[in-house]
Design a protein around this motif. Structure first.
Motif, short mmCIF file in Angstrom:
data_model
loop_
_atom_site.label_atom_id
_atom_site.label_comp_id
_atom_site.label_asym_id
_atom_site.label_seq_id
_atom_site.Cartn_x
_atom_site.Cartn_y
_atom_site.Cartn_z
N ALA A 192 19.54 -27.19 -19.58
CA ALA A 192 20.93 -26.96 -19.21
C ALA A 192 21.35 -25.55 -19.62
N ASN A 193 20.95 -25.15 -20.82
CA ASN A 193 21.35 -23.84 -21.34
C ASN A 193 20.12 -23.01 -21.63
N LEU A 194 20.18 -21.74 -21.30
CA LEU A 194 19.08 -20.82 -21.59
C LEU A 194 19.51 -19.90 -22.72
N GLY A 195 18.55 -19.31 -23.39
CA GLY A 195 18.88 -18.35 -24.45
C GLY A 195 18.11 -18.64 -25.72
N LYS A 196 18.21 -17.71 -26.64
CA LYS A 196 17.46 -17.76 -27.88
C LYS A 196 17.86 -18.96 -28.75
N THR A 197 19.15 -19.21 -28.87
CA THR A 197 19.63 -20.30 -29.73
C THR A 197 19.16 -21.65 -29.20
N GLU A 198 19.29 -21.85 -27.90
CA GLU A 198 18.86 -23.12 -27.29
C GLU A 198 17.35 -23.30 -27.40
N SER A 199 16.59 -22.22 -27.20
CA SER A 199 15.13 -22.30 -27.30
C SER A 199 14.70 -22.66 -28.71
N LYS A 200 15.37 -22.09 -29.69
CA LYS A 200 15.05 -22.39 -31.10
C LYS A 200 15.33 -23.86 -31.40
N ALA A 201 16.43 -24.38 -30.90
CA ALA A 201 16.77 -25.79 -31.11
C ALA A 201 15.73 -26.70 -30.47
N LEU A 202 15.24 -26.33 -29.27
CA LEU A 202 14.21 -27.13 -28.61
C LEU A 202 12.91 -27.15 -29.43
N ARG A 203 12.54 -25.99 -29.98
CA ARG A 203 11.30 -25.92 -30.77
C ARG A 203 11.40 -26.76 -32.04
N ILE A 204 12.57 -26.80 -32.65
CA ILE A 204 12.77 -27.60 -33.86
C ILE A 204 12.56 -29.08 -33.55
N GLU A 205 12.95 -29.51 -32.34
CA GLU A 205 12.78 -30.90 -31.92
C GLU A 205 11.35 -31.22 -31.47
N GLY A 206 10.45 -30.20 -31.47
CA GLY A 206 9.06 -30.44 -31.07
C GLY A 206 8.81 -30.24 -29.59
N ASN A 207 9.69 -29.51 -28.92
CA ASN A 207 9.53 -29.23 -27.50
C ASN A 207 9.17 -27.76 -27.27
N VAL A 208 8.67 -27.48 -26.08
CA VAL A 208 8.29 -26.12 -25.71
C VAL A 208 9.13 -25.68 -24.52
N PRO A 209 9.89 -24.58 -24.63
CA PRO A 209 10.60 -24.06 -23.48
C PRO A 209 9.59 -23.46 -22.49
N CYS A 210 9.80 -23.72 -21.20
CA CYS A 210 8.86 -23.27 -20.17
C CYS A 210 9.63 -22.75 -18.96
N VAL A 211 8.91 -22.00 -18.13
CA VAL A 211 9.47 -21.55 -16.86
C VAL A 211 8.38 -21.69 -15.80
N LEU A 212 8.79 -22.11 -14.61
CA LEU A 212 7.91 -22.22 -13.45
C LEU A 212 8.40 -21.20 -12.43
N TYR A 213 7.51 -20.30 -12.03
CA TYR A 213 7.90 -19.29 -11.05
C TYR A 213 6.82 -19.19 -9.98
N GLY A 214 7.09 -18.38 -8.95
CA GLY A 214 6.13 -18.20 -7.87
C GLY A 214 6.46 -19.00 -6.62
N GLY A 215 7.39 -19.92 -6.72
CA GLY A 215 7.81 -20.72 -5.57
C GLY A 215 9.11 -20.19 -5.01
N LYS A 216 9.88 -21.09 -4.42
CA LYS A 216 11.16 -20.68 -3.83
C LYS A 216 12.17 -20.29 -4.90
N THR A 217 12.21 -21.06 -5.99
CA THR A 217 13.15 -20.77 -7.08
C THR A 217 12.43 -20.90 -8.41
N GLN A 218 13.00 -20.27 -9.42
CA GLN A 218 12.49 -20.42 -10.77
C GLN A 218 13.05 -21.71 -11.36
N VAL A 219 12.22 -22.44 -12.10
CA VAL A 219 12.65 -23.67 -12.73
C VAL A 219 12.46 -23.52 -14.24
N HIS A 220 13.55 -23.62 -14.98
CA HIS A 220 13.49 -23.57 -16.44
C HIS A 220 13.51 -25.01 -16.95
N PHE A 221 12.54 -25.34 -17.78
CA PHE A 221 12.44 -26.70 -18.29
C PHE A 221 11.83 -26.70 -19.68
#
Length: 187
Positions: free
Chosen positions: A12-41
């Motif tokens: 939902a939110n991109l940025g350094k603070t959100e990415s850090k919170a995701l990593r603390i929860e044991g998740n990995v921020p990712c991006v999918l590119y090369g198609g019609k749109t970029q997908v941040h997940f």
């Protein structure tokens, strides 16, 4: 290429603070590119173990909240001290568009130079290939049955159908090193 599936969730939110919170929860921020749109997940870090701990090339099925994408892992960034996965980039596989990927090298045959006491030195572990995803092999087989003492096999000796090799043709893949005890005899 081998198959692997990763289940992800839209960010939902991109940025350094959100990415850090995701990593603390044991998740990995990712991006999918090369198609019609970029997908941040983001996705649980445990799902990346198979992708990152083997030298093999994988075609990844990304299931992001019901939407499926075919992709390859393009890049992974790690923490410099504790080796935690910080971020992963995926390149979407689009029909009719070539992809670039590194594929591991596997040796076939027995080198006569090794049987005579030489040592096989592997100079290159992976080859960079470009081609359609369905044409990319799991491994690049390199025949070393003709390697004698002091001989080298180069990239130009590898022939692949439907796939372009991006590494320089004069780059050595493997060589048979003459042992010090035999150097006087060989000269």
């Amino acid at each position: 290429m081998k198959q692997h599936e990763i289940v992800g969730y839209n960010r939902a939110n991109l940025g350094k603070t959100e990415s850090k919170a995701l990593r603390i929860e044991g998740n990995v921020p990712c991006v999918l590119y090369g198609g019609k749109t970029q997908v941040h997940f983001y996705s649980p870090a445990i799902l990346f173990r198979k992708l990152l701990t083997t030298p093999e090339a994988y075609e990844v099925t990304l299931n992001i909240e019901g939407d499926e994408y075919k992709a390859i892992l393009q890049d992974a960034q790690f923490h410099p001290v504790n080796d935690q996965i910080l971020h992963c980039d995926f390149l979407e596989i689009v029909d009719g568009v070539d992809i670039k990927v590194e594929v591991p090298i596997r040796f076939t045959g027995v080198a006569p130079g090794v049987q005579k006491g030489g040592k096989l030195i592997q100079k290159l572990r992976k080859l960079k290939l470009r081609g359609a995803a369905e044409r990319i092999p799991d491994y690049v087989d390199v025949n070393i049955a003709d390697l004698d003492l002091g001989k080298t096999v180069k990239v130009s000796a590898v022939q692949l159908e439907g796939v372009e090799i991006l590494d320089g043709p004069m780059l050595p893949i493997a060589t048979i090193e003459i042992p010090r005890s035999m150097r006087g005899k060989a000269a």
